[in-house]
Scaffold this active site. Structure first.
Site, short mmCIF file in Angstrom:
data_model
loop_
_atom_site.label_atom_id
_atom_site.label_comp_id
_atom_site.label_asym_id
_atom_site.label_seq_id
_atom_site.Cartn_x
_atom_site.Cartn_y
_atom_site.Cartn_z
CB CYS A 124 -0.82 0.03 1.16
SG CYS A 124 -1.80 1.33 1.71
CG ASP A 217 -23.64 9.00 -3.70
OD1 ASP A 217 -24.22 10.81 -3.23
OD2 ASP A 217 -24.59 8.60 -3.34
CG HIS A 227 -4.42 8.23 -11.81
ND1 HIS A 227 -3.69 7.89 -11.82
CD2 HIS A 227 -5.46 8.46 -11.23
CE1 HIS A 227 -3.75 7.30 -10.89
NE2 HIS A 227 -4.66 7.78 -10.35
CG ASP A 229 -4.97 10.45 -8.21
OD1 ASP A 229 -3.73 10.34 -8.53
OD2 ASP A 229 -5.85 9.38 -7.77
N GLY A 235 2.14 0.78 -12.38
CA GLY A 235 2.65 -1.04 -14.03
C GLY A 235 2.51 -1.61 -12.45
CG HIS A 242 -5.43 5.19 -5.40
ND1 HIS A 242 -3.90 5.17 -6.13
CD2 HIS A 242 -5.99 6.22 -5.98
CE1 HIS A 242 -3.84 6.18 -6.95
NE2 HIS A 242 -5.44 6.91 -7.19
CD GLU A 257 -1.41 -4.16 -11.08
OE1 GLU A 257 -1.31 -5.16 -11.91
OE2 GLU A 257 -1.18 -2.96 -10.39
CG HIS A 282 -9.41 -3.34 0.76
ND1 HIS A 282 -8.02 -3.93 1.85
CD2 HIS A 282 -8.20 -1.75 0.48
CE1 HIS A 282 -7.84 -2.73 2.29
NE2 HIS A 282 -7.71 -1.39 1.85
CD GLU A 283 -8.53 0.48 -2.54
OE1 GLU A 283 -8.94 1.07 -2.24
OE2 GLU A 283 -7.74 -0.13 -2.41
CG HIS A 286 -9.92 1.95 2.01
ND1 HIS A 286 -9.69 2.19 3.07
CD2 HIS A 286 -8.62 1.41 1.43
CE1 HIS A 286 -7.80 1.35 3.48
NE2 HIS A 286 -7.61 1.10 2.58
CG HIS A 292 -5.33 -0.64 5.58
ND1 HIS A 292 -4.08 0.29 4.15
CD2 HIS A 292 -5.97 -1.01 4.51
CE1 HIS A 292 -3.83 0.18 3.90
NE2 HIS A 292 -4.85 -0.08 2.99
CG MET A 300 -11.60 -3.00 6.10
SD MET A 300 -11.37 -2.38 3.79
CE MET A 300 -10.55 -1.15 4.42
#
Length: 370
Positions: A124, A217, A227, A229, A235, A242, A257, A282-283, A286, A292, A300
């Site tokens: 991460c 939302d 990209h 952010d 890669g 994220h 991926e 998982h995401e 978040h 985590h 998580m």
């Protein structure tokens, strides 16, 4: 208010980003690409050369290892432009001990094999120590680093983002949409629907797909490299995805991926095979406000091996999300089962996702788009 100029601006911005929005590597049938790729190396494999290194030694490249630890919060006072030496000094020993404690390793301060093997795994991108507070093992021992005041609120073993951000009280439904430039199939969208359903099963929240990307939302997209952010992808392997804390709503996945949409990912001969639903579940955690967990069985938990499926919410995940949003009145105390959550026979590679603790970046133009 005349919204036409805003719509035109959004369209022009999206055109300017066509070089970073690429077709994602989505594989609906694992058996059709088992031998399509050769194994790839990890980003930090060079650190394997430091196995056995300890305080007082000097090795070429140790400065790079120090930079690694600085990136993830283990050198809190080092300036960003610091020039590290190749000496194994007291500061590096202290950083390694903290790292070993966070990852449940023997705390020796030595770069033993177990520690180095953990370091070289893709991981991460969020720091393990933020503003002096460790996000690993915090609940087990209720301790924080001593060089700053605690910033993470911890309940049980799960963690929440600083300030405990959540979607507004009374929210019953959240909408989500996919970046139009990806042109995702219904099968791929169905994977995300299944991932959202796992969280809806245990909470009062519901999720609904909408065609309005800018009005949703939660906004989901596959992107490549930088990209816009502030969290560029790297890669194959490394950082998988994220997502940002509430109520930002951005959820980005690395288009490079080898994403498995269906089929038994655990049987893939490709070391870089990544289960899409596992990462999505998982995401979404978040996106809803969970950080985590220190429990390895939890969805998580920060890492997931390649060729592994991990989509069933553990007790720690459920306690965390219900702490924020309450329980689904129809929840019976157990979640739906899934395919076996096992690694490939050769262990696979350990992959990670990233959930930045801040939902705000300086590049406001890109923030508007995403």
């Amino acid at each position: 208010m005349n919204i036409k100029p805003i719509i035109i601006l959004a369209f022009l911005i999206s055109l300017s980003l066509t070089n970073v929005v690429v077709s994602a590597r989505l594989f609906p049938n694992v058996s059709s690409w088992l031998n399509a790729h050769a194994p790839t190396g990890g980003a930090w494999d060079a650190f394997l050369n430091f196995t056995g290194c300890h305080r007082g030694d000097k090795y070429d490249g140790l400065a790079n290892l120090k930079s690694y630890f600085e990136r993830f919060g283990y050198f809190p006072h080092a300036p960003p432009s610091s020039n590290f030496s190749d000496e194994f000094d007291d500061a590096l020993e202290s950083a390694i001990k903290t790292y070993q404690k966070n990852f449940n390793l023997n705390v020796t301060g030595v770069l033993d094999d177990a520690t180095v093997q953990q370091i070289v795994l893709p991981r991460c991108g969020v720091a393990d120590i933020i503003n002096g507070t460790t996000t690993m093992n915090a609940a087990k021992e209720n301790e924080t680093a001593s060089f700053s005041k605690p910033k993470f609120h911890t309940v049980a073993h799960f963690t929440l983002f600083p300030g405990m951000p959540r979607w507004p009280e009374g929210t019953q439904e959240l909408t989500y949409a996919f970046f139009p430039g990806n042109g995702l199939s219904d099968a791929v969208k169905g994977v995300f629907a299944a991932a959202f359903a796992r969280w809806a099963e245990v909470t009062s929240l519901k999720f609904r797909e909408t065609a309005s990307y800018f009005g949703a939302d939660i906004r989901i997209g596959f992107f490549s490299g930088d990209h816009g952010d502030g969290e560029p992808f790297d890669g194959s392997l490394g950082t998988l995805a994220h997502a940002f804390s509430p109520t930002n709503g951005r959820f980005h996945l690395d288009a490079a991926e080898d994403w498995v949409v269906s089929g038994d990912v655990t049987r893939s001969a490709l070391p870089t095979a990544v289960d899409l639903e596992s990462v999505a579940v998982h995401e979404i955690g978040h996106l809803l406000g969970l950080g985590h967990s220190s429990v390895e069985e939890a969805v998580m938990f920060p890492t997931i091996s390649s060729r592994k499926k991990k989509v069933v919410l553990a007790r720690d995940d459920i306690e965390g999300i219900q702490f924020l949003y309450g329980s689904n009145p129809n929840f019976n105390g157990s979640t739906a089962t899934s395919a076996p959550e096992r690694d490939a026979s050769d262990g696979g590679r350990c992959l990670t996702c990233v959930g930045p603790s801040s939902g705000v970046f300086a590049l406001l133009t890109f923030a508007f788009l995403f």
